[in-house]
Design a protein around this motif. Structure first.
Motif, PDB file in Angstrom:
ATOM      1  N   ARG A   1      -5.630  -3.453  -6.976  1.00  9.63           N
ATOM      2  CA  ARG A   1      -4.286  -3.144  -7.470  1.00  9.63           C
ATOM      3  C   ARG A   1      -4.064  -1.642  -7.495  1.00  9.63           C
ATOM      4  NH1 ARG A   1      -2.081  -7.217 -11.027  1.00  9.63           N
ATOM      5  NH2 ARG A   1      -1.456  -5.663 -12.548  1.00  9.63           N
ATOM      6  N   LYS A   2      -2.967  -1.208  -6.897  1.00 11.79           N
ATOM      7  CA  LYS A   2      -2.574   0.199  -6.969  1.00 11.79           C
ATOM      8  C   LYS A   2      -1.892   0.444  -8.311  1.00 11.79           C
ATOM      9  CE  LYS A   2      -3.847   1.337  -2.773  1.00 11.79           C
ATOM     10  NZ  LYS A   2      -4.911   2.336  -2.514  1.00 11.79           N
ATOM     11  N   ARG A   3      -2.044   1.658  -8.822  1.00 15.68           N
ATOM     12  CA  ARG A   3      -1.561   1.967 -10.159  1.00 15.68           C
ATOM     13  C   ARG A   3      -0.355   2.899 -10.084  1.00 15.68           C
ATOM     14  NH1 ARG A   3      -7.440   3.073 -11.108  1.00 15.68           N
ATOM     15  NH2 ARG A   3      -8.351   1.138 -11.891  1.00 15.68           N
ATOM     16  N   VAL A   4       0.675   2.549 -10.851  1.00 16.54           N
ATOM     17  CA  VAL A   4       1.918   3.321 -10.873  1.00 16.54           C
ATOM     18  C   VAL A   4       2.168   3.811 -12.292  1.00 16.54           C
ATOM     19  CG1 VAL A   4       4.407   3.286 -10.470  1.00 16.54           C
ATOM     20  CG2 VAL A   4       2.880   1.959  -8.974  1.00 16.54           C
TER      21      VAL A   4
ATOM     22  N   MET B   1       7.706  -4.431  -9.794  1.00 15.99           N
ATOM     23  CA  MET B   1       6.443  -3.777  -9.432  1.00 15.99           C
ATOM     24  C   MET B   1       5.261  -4.629  -9.854  1.00 15.99           C
ATOM     25  SD  MET B   1       6.968   0.270 -10.310  1.00 15.99           S
ATOM     26  CE  MET B   1       7.855   1.387  -9.228  1.00 15.99           C
TER      27      MET B   1
ATOM     28  N   TYR C   1       1.348  -4.463  -8.536  1.00 17.99           N
ATOM     29  CA  TYR C   1       0.987  -3.114  -8.966  1.00 17.99           C
ATOM     30  C   TYR C   1       0.653  -3.097 -10.458  1.00 17.99           C
ATOM     31  CZ  TYR C   1       2.917  -1.724  -4.472  1.00 17.99           C
ATOM     32  OH  TYR C   1       3.165  -1.606  -3.128  1.00 17.99           O
TER      33      TYR C   1
ATOM     34  N   GLN D   1       5.455   1.090  -0.920  1.00 19.74           N
ATOM     35  CA  GLN D   1       4.422   1.086   0.122  1.00 19.74           C
ATOM     36  C   GLN D   1       4.474   2.346   0.968  1.00 19.74           C
ATOM     37  OE1 GLN D   1       3.808  -2.491   2.471  1.00 19.74           O
ATOM     38  NE2 GLN D   1       4.617  -3.758   0.809  1.00 19.74           N
TER      39      GLN D   1
END
Length: 996
Positions: A621-624, A650, A655, A992
């Protein structure tokens, strides 16, 4: 009261303040009896009309004639011109609508404090004004009529002097008639101390004794030299004036009676120091203080401070905060005694774990003595889940009444051993008997909180890649044992947030973790059997659960921490701490040796690495980091709904989102945990002042920084530059929410303000100056995107709103009234300005056309600092404030209005009203912004033409065919323009493209 020529006949009933009280009058003015005899008068009311009012007599305890004359300049002038026989005559005739009648009741303030008390509400409920409402029901419902009268404090005084208080007229009415020695015996407000006041100013006692004042508070609020007296030991007029010179001009111009008047209404909320060595701002910074004020235990931090300093508020604070925290030794003892208390009931009424068919879950519990704890755990288990549970109990050589556990449960599989085989072997033997698709390892020293099993089962049933689920373990002292656990590089473990408050937001979001304690660990049965259960090399116990979770992770399955799974745990309750620590030390070495290939990728063992370690590294998981003015709650309206939608989408896209508010705001648990997806982390104990430290603590953690609103980008830019080494290399995304320059220019034109020194292009460049540091700029509309390009930026994308049509069912003929639904954050802001224009300019035109029973409802979030009384005087206006689910509100109204005169971006309220199927009249400005057609999806009229706007409202209100046409057209437009599928795809493409 007998009617006088100047007092109109009341339509419904006489308010208390309108009645002549003969008994009170003769007690208040004892000389009247002699005067009446001299004049041959027998009726006190006749004497009052002929003589008393000329001398400034008050007719009852609720109205102060002399104060009324002095406080209201227009009344004084009217009396000089002999337009009124007395101030009371003026009040009865017209003053009651706007004027305060008594020095201890603030009519405008009461209406501001409770905006729902509109003129229409009062009339429909039989009240003449706010004072009438307060005297009849407000006081009994804990409404506050004045800063200097707190009914809770007055109640304490009444307990001391019960003979002086009459329940028929209430605390307020009774206090107004108290003799001075009783009234001055104690506080009736945190803002005034009569005992201190009379000690500090002994001359006031003489004034009271002479009959010039009825009490110390009366003197303070009505004396002719108010700047010469301090109200209590925690405020100094002289210090306040010197420390805050900016307020002195307002004081000199007569806007405030004295410095304390300014402080009570403004300074106390701004954190201004009231006296040397009194740091109100520091007091306000304390979380408990903010909570107490938010929960209305005190109406300001200053009142809270005074209560704490005097010691008089301890009982009230304890009532909210509850029992002081118990030492853990005592809380453990209490836990065990509660377990003892359940035994008799279970002996008489055994728990039923009988299974018919295939069970839903197999619960494995290993027990050794401690029968009461086991009974309590089993009772908690049965009460927690009504479904089919296969209970497998392993009695590992117990010597107490555990041998007779079968008398307390029926339908359980009980495996008995003559000696203590240990936890690990007991679980593996029980696993052989498991028949359900899911196994729950459960300690016998726990209590389950509501729906713990439901939440864990839901995870495993609906997410096929999850292998195991654990929960939030709370120790008996109500402190965290773990919110998921971290495995460090050396093999040691750490329960994340141990010792912290279980309600912290960073303990309450779902995430992948290294492992969860097997005090409660639910695992897929097939997976557990494939792995062979616990590794026997950890016998008899400890580190077997960490090892199991590592082996689950190595299969590619996930281990999930779910804060909805809450377990109270008597730590070391089933084994004893001394022996446990010895086993832990030994098995740590075994774990480090067996899982070396896993451990070398873990974080080093240091508390500063907990943020990075709290999520398992295998998670892709990418973190925002999502930054906004405040936590974007949906009830706040404005752009916050869109921000909330972005966060939701999101999270749905996979995310990991952290929401960071720039401005400090207190939020309730309902706000925090009810308005955001469960995987979102909310930051509530930070704001702009701590942003640099926050980023440094999370160095390398985030893949993208998303900043909502251009002014936040400008605020953060110096900090972002300073902390750039801790942040993603490509820079943040700026979500403008709105390009404000056109709105600003339109506001200037509409309100006739002075032209700005800068041109449109210069203002636009200045607004977007910080955007050059961003890798991507987001706008809400294509028009705003063109403005960004016009300012010289090509890296711009459009992301509008998302909404699904959900029309309310009521037919045209079953609906009534006109609705405005929108947030009002500031006076003078677009929504506030639009309502002022509509109420002042459009409603009067409707008065001559629409029936009198057609009202105008104002609903939605209102910031407490906004004065709504400017709308409440119209008989048509009804103010309801924020609502939870607005469907019912939209379902019963016939017409929606959006009379906005200046705005920018996309008006969400127009889309929202359309999505509920409520036809609307809007200004041509909003019609152009949404790109819809007048007469097809809505009706539009110019913002400078009240006649045209009123005519459109009447037309839509009366024409059922037009109403249906617009309803269908708007619903189709929402489906076309606000598609959630398109919104999610656009957001996905943006994110992305920004994450490498």
């Amino acid at each position: 009261m007998s009617e006088s020529a100047s007092a109109p006949v009341l339509e419904i009933r006489e308010p208390r303040w309108s009645r002549f009280d003969a008994q009170w009058y003769l007690l208040r003015y004892p000389e009247v009896r002699d005067w009446m005899r001299e004049q041959g008068q027998e009726d006190p009311y006749s004497f009052y009309l002929q003589t008393g009012q000329c001398y400034g007599h008050s007719p009852n305890r609720y109205f102060d004639e002399m104060w009324y004359r002095d406080a209201h300049k227009d009344v004084r002038q009217g009396l000089i011109r002999e337009e009124w026989a007395s101030g009371f005559a003026h009040y009865i005739a017209t003053g009651y609508k706007t004027h305060s009648p008594h020095w201890l009741f603030d009519e405008p303030g009461y209406r501001r404090r409770y905006p729902e008390l509109s003129q229409r509400f009062l009339r429909e409920n039989g009240f003449r004004n706010g004072y009438d409402h307060y005297l009849e029901i407000g006081e009994s419902h804990y409404y506050r009529g004045h800063y200097f009268f707190d009914d809770e404090l007055c109640r304490e005084l009444a307990l001391t002097f019960p003979d002086h208080f009459d329940s028929r007229i209430g605390l307020f009415g009774s206090w107004l008639g108290l003799p001075s020695h009783v009234a001055d015996a104690g506080r009736v407000s945190w803002y005034f101390d009569p005992v201190w006041y009379l000690t500090r100013y002994p001359e006031v006692r003489q004034e009271i004794a002479a009959g010039h004042y009825s009490s110390a508070l009366h003197h303070y609020l009505t004396n002719e030299t108010p700047r010469l007296f301090d109200p209590q030991e925690f405020f100094s007029e002289e210090f306040y004036k010197q420390a805050h010179p900016d307020m002195v001009p307002s004081l000199e111009h007569g806007y405030f009676r004295n410095g304390y008047d300014h402080f009570v209404h403004h300074g106390a909320y701004e954190g201004r120091s009231p006296k040397e060595d009194v740091d109100l701002a520091a007091h306000m910074a304390q979380a408990q203080v903010r909570n107490d004020v938010r929960n209305r235990l005190y109406d300001s931090a200053f009142a809270h401070l005074v209560a704490g300093q005097t010691g008089l508020g301890e009982g009230r604070m304890a009532a909210l905060s509850g029992v002081s925290e118990l030492p853990e030794e005592q809380s453990k003892l209490l836990f065990e005694r509660e377990a003892d208390a359940i035994l008799p009931s279970l002996i008489r009424h055994p728990l039923d774990f009988t299974v018919h068919g295939i069970p839903e879950i197999s619960v494995l519990m290993v027990v050794y003595d401690r029968v009461a704890l086991t009974a309590q755990a089993l009772a908690s288990l049965r009460a927690n889940y009504a479904g089919s549970i296969q209970l497998i109990l392993v009695d590992s050589g117990s010597h107490d009444q555990t041998r007779h556990i079968g008398q307390m449960v029926c339908g359980a599989t009980i495996l008995r051993y003559r000696y203590n085989i240990g936890y690990l072997q007991g679980c593996n033997l029980a696993l052989e008997k498991a028949e359900a698709p899911f196994v729950l390892h459960l300690n016998n020293d726990i209590r389950l909180y509501p729906n713990a099993i439901v939440h864990a089962l839901k995870r495993l049933r609906f997410e096929a890649d999850i292998g195991a689920v654990g929960g939030k373990l709370i120790r008996t002292n109500m402190r965290l044992q773990e919110a998921g656990s971290i495995i460090w590089r050396d093999g040691s473990t750490y329960g994340y947030l141990r010792e912290s408050d279980p309600n912290l937001t960073n303990a309450n979001f779902v995430r992948d973790v290294d492992y969860c304690s097997a005090a409660f660990l639910m695992v897929r049965t097939a997976l557990l059997r494939r792995l062979g259960g616990y590794d026997s090399r950890y016998m008899p116990a400890y580190f077997e659960d960490a090892d199991l979770c590592v082996r689950i992770l190595k299969t590619g399955m996930r281990v999930i921490y779910d804060p909805g799974v809450v377990i109270e745990h008597l730590e070391f309750g089933s084994s004893g701490a001394a022996g446990s620590h010895a086993l832990i030390r030994g098995n740590l070495k075994t774990f480090a040796r067996l899982q070396h290939d896993f451990l070398r990728h873990q974080q080093p063992a240091h508390i500063r690495n907990a943020i990075l370690g709290r999520e398992h590294r295998i998670s892709q998981r990418k973190r925002v980091l999502f930054i906004e003015d405040r936590l974007p709650l949906r009830r706040l309206g404005s752009g916050y709904v869109r921000s909330n939608d972005i966060i939701r989408e999101m999270a749905a896209l996979g995310y990991q989102v952290t929401v960071f508010p720039v401005l400090p705001r207190e939020q309730t648990a309902l706000d925090l945990f009810g308005d955001f997806p469960e995987t979102v982390e909310l930051i509530v104990n930070q704001d702009l002042s701590g942003f640099a430290d926050f980023i440094q603590e999370r160095v390398g953690y985030y893949d993208l920084v998303w900043i909502g609103r251009t002014h936040n980008m400008a605020r953060l830019l110096p900090l972002l530059n300073e902390s750039s080494r801790y942040l993603p290399l490509d820079g943040p995304v700026l979500d403008t929410e709105v390009i404000a320059t056109p709105r600003t220019m339109e506001r200037i034109r509409v309100l006739g303000l002075d032209e700005p020194d800068s041109s449109f292009d210069e203002m636009l460049q200045q607004e977007l100056e910080s955007a050059r540091f961003c890798q991507q700029i987001i706008t809400v509309t294509s028009h705003d995107a063109d403005l960004v390009r016009h300012a010289g930026y090509e890296n711009v994308s459009v992301l509008g709103h998302e909404l699904s049509p959900q029309p309310t069912p009521a037919a045209f003929e079953d609906r009534h009234n006109i609705l405005f639904f929108g947030a009002i954050h500031d006076e003078g802001a677009p929504n506030h300005d639009s309502l002022v224009w509509f109420v002042d300019s459009v409603l009067p035109i409707l008065d001559g056309v629409l029936p009198a029973d057609v009202h105008f409802t104002i609903a939605g979030f209102v910031d407490p600092k906004v004065d709504m009384t400017v709308f409440s005087t119209s008989d048509r206006v009804k103010i309801v404030g924020p609502v939870g689910d607005p469907r019912e509100l939209f379902d019963r109204h016939r017409v929606f209005v959006a009379p906005t005169r200046f705005a920018g971006g996309i008006p969400f309220k127009v889309h929202e009203a359309a999505s509920y199927g409520l036809p609307q009249v809007v200004t041509t400005l909003l019609c152009d912004e949404v790109g819809w057609t007048d007469g097809e999806e809505l009706l539009a009229a110019p913002a400078n033409d009240a006649e045209a706007f009123a005519a459109a409202v009447v037309r839509l209100y009366q024409d059922g065919a037009l109403w249906e046409k617009l309803r269908q057209g708007a619903l189709a437009a929402v489906e076309r323009d606000c598609s959630p599928v398109r919104f999610r795809q656009a957001l996905s493409d943006i994110v992305q493209s920004c994450i490498a």
